[in-house]
Design an enzyme around this catalytic site. Structure first.
Site, PDB file in Angstrom:
ATOM      1  N   CYS A 171      -2.166  -0.118   7.432  1.00 41.41           N
ATOM      2  CA  CYS A 171      -1.287   1.038   7.197  1.00 41.41           C
ATOM      3  C   CYS A 171      -1.359   2.023   8.353  1.00 41.41           C
ATOM      4  O   CYS A 171      -0.354   2.635   8.722  1.00 41.41           O
ATOM      5  CB  CYS A 171      -1.647   1.714   5.877  1.00 41.41           C
TER       6      CYS A 171
ATOM      7  N   GLU B  59       0.882   3.958   1.797  1.00 40.33           N
ATOM      8  CA  GLU B  59       1.361   4.440   3.088  1.00 40.33           C
ATOM      9  C   GLU B  59       2.531   3.603   3.598  1.00 40.33           C
ATOM     10  O   GLU B  59       3.509   4.143   4.129  1.00 40.33           O
ATOM     11  CB  GLU B  59       0.220   4.409   4.120  1.00 40.33           C
TER      12      GLU B  59
ATOM     13  N   HIS C 259       0.830  -1.202   0.000  1.00 40.79           N
ATOM     14  CA  HIS C 259       0.000   0.000   0.000  1.00 40.79           C
ATOM     15  C   HIS C 259       0.866   1.255   0.000  1.00 40.79           C
ATOM     16  O   HIS C 259       2.014   1.241   0.444  1.00 40.79           O
ATOM     17  CB  HIS C 259      -0.920   0.014   1.216  1.00 40.79           C
TER      18      HIS C 259
ATOM     19  N   CYS D 203      -5.874   2.222   5.348  1.00 38.52           N
ATOM     20  CA  CYS D 203      -6.532   1.045   5.895  1.00 38.52           C
ATOM     21  C   CYS D 203      -5.998   0.817   7.316  1.00 38.52           C
ATOM     22  O   CYS D 203      -5.055   1.485   7.752  1.00 38.52           O
ATOM     23  CB  CYS D 203      -6.258  -0.174   5.020  1.00 38.52           C
TER      24      CYS D 203
END
Length: 187
Positions: A113, A83, A81, A110
């Site tokens: 993250c 992040e 992801h 999410c």
């Protein structure tokens, strides 16, 4: 300087215009993703200086092949992801994210993250004020809870001005459909 002292530092408030600029930058970074489903970008900033960027994609050194990107199960298993990519690149290059603000586009982080951002000492997360897709709502709600408990500020900003989200409106789509989908697509 003692790392615990960094949490007590109060940086000047960033004017909303700067928040908009960094959200736009996160949108630009999101466009670098080769994910055919969702393009996400993240930018870490402290005192109006960019510290690190990240977008969702395969790890460094892995080939972005069509077989991997078009097979949903493989893509989900291998994709980092935005992040987490931001956090790992900052660590790889010796950049401290303690006290930074992270701008994410088009979604809030999410839950997975969020825990990584909390762990590195992020002070604030700023995202556009969009309706979150149903498939991410439970994870994003868990992230909100984690951020709140850990003392990480969350700010949702309305986007002002053009982001060039869709190349051109399709003549066979109505405005409601275009608006509903636009926040997940970038040129």
């Amino acid at each position: 300087m003692n790392p615990d002292n960094l949490r007590s530092i109060r940086y000047p408030k960033v004017p909303k215009a700067w928040d908009q600029r960094f959200l736009y930058l996160a949108a630009s970074v999101a466009a670098w993703s080769k994910d055919p489903s969702t393009k996400v970008g993240a930018v870490a900033v402290r005192q109006r200086r960019v510290l690190a960027t990240g977008y969702n994609g395969l790890p460094v050194g892995m080939v972005d092949s069509a077989e991997r990107l078009l097979d949903r199960n493989v893509r989900l298993a291998l994709t980092i992801h935005a992040e987490l990519n931001l956090v790992t690149f900052a660590a790889r290059h010796g950049v401290c994210l303690e006290g930074a603000t992270v701008y994410t586009y088009p979604l809030l982080p999410c839950s997975n993250c969020a825990t990584s951002l909390i762990q590195v000492g992020i002070a604030k997360v700023v995202s556009p004020d969009f309706v979150m897709p149903m498939r991410w709502q439970a994870s994003i709600e868990q992230a909100r809870t984690a951020f709140t408990e850990a003392g990480v500020a969350i700010e949702l900003l309305p986007i002002e001005g053009p982001l060039h989200l869709a190349a051109a409106s399709s003549p066979d789509r109505d405005d409601a459909e275009e608006t509903e989908d636009a926040h997940l697509r970038l040129v």
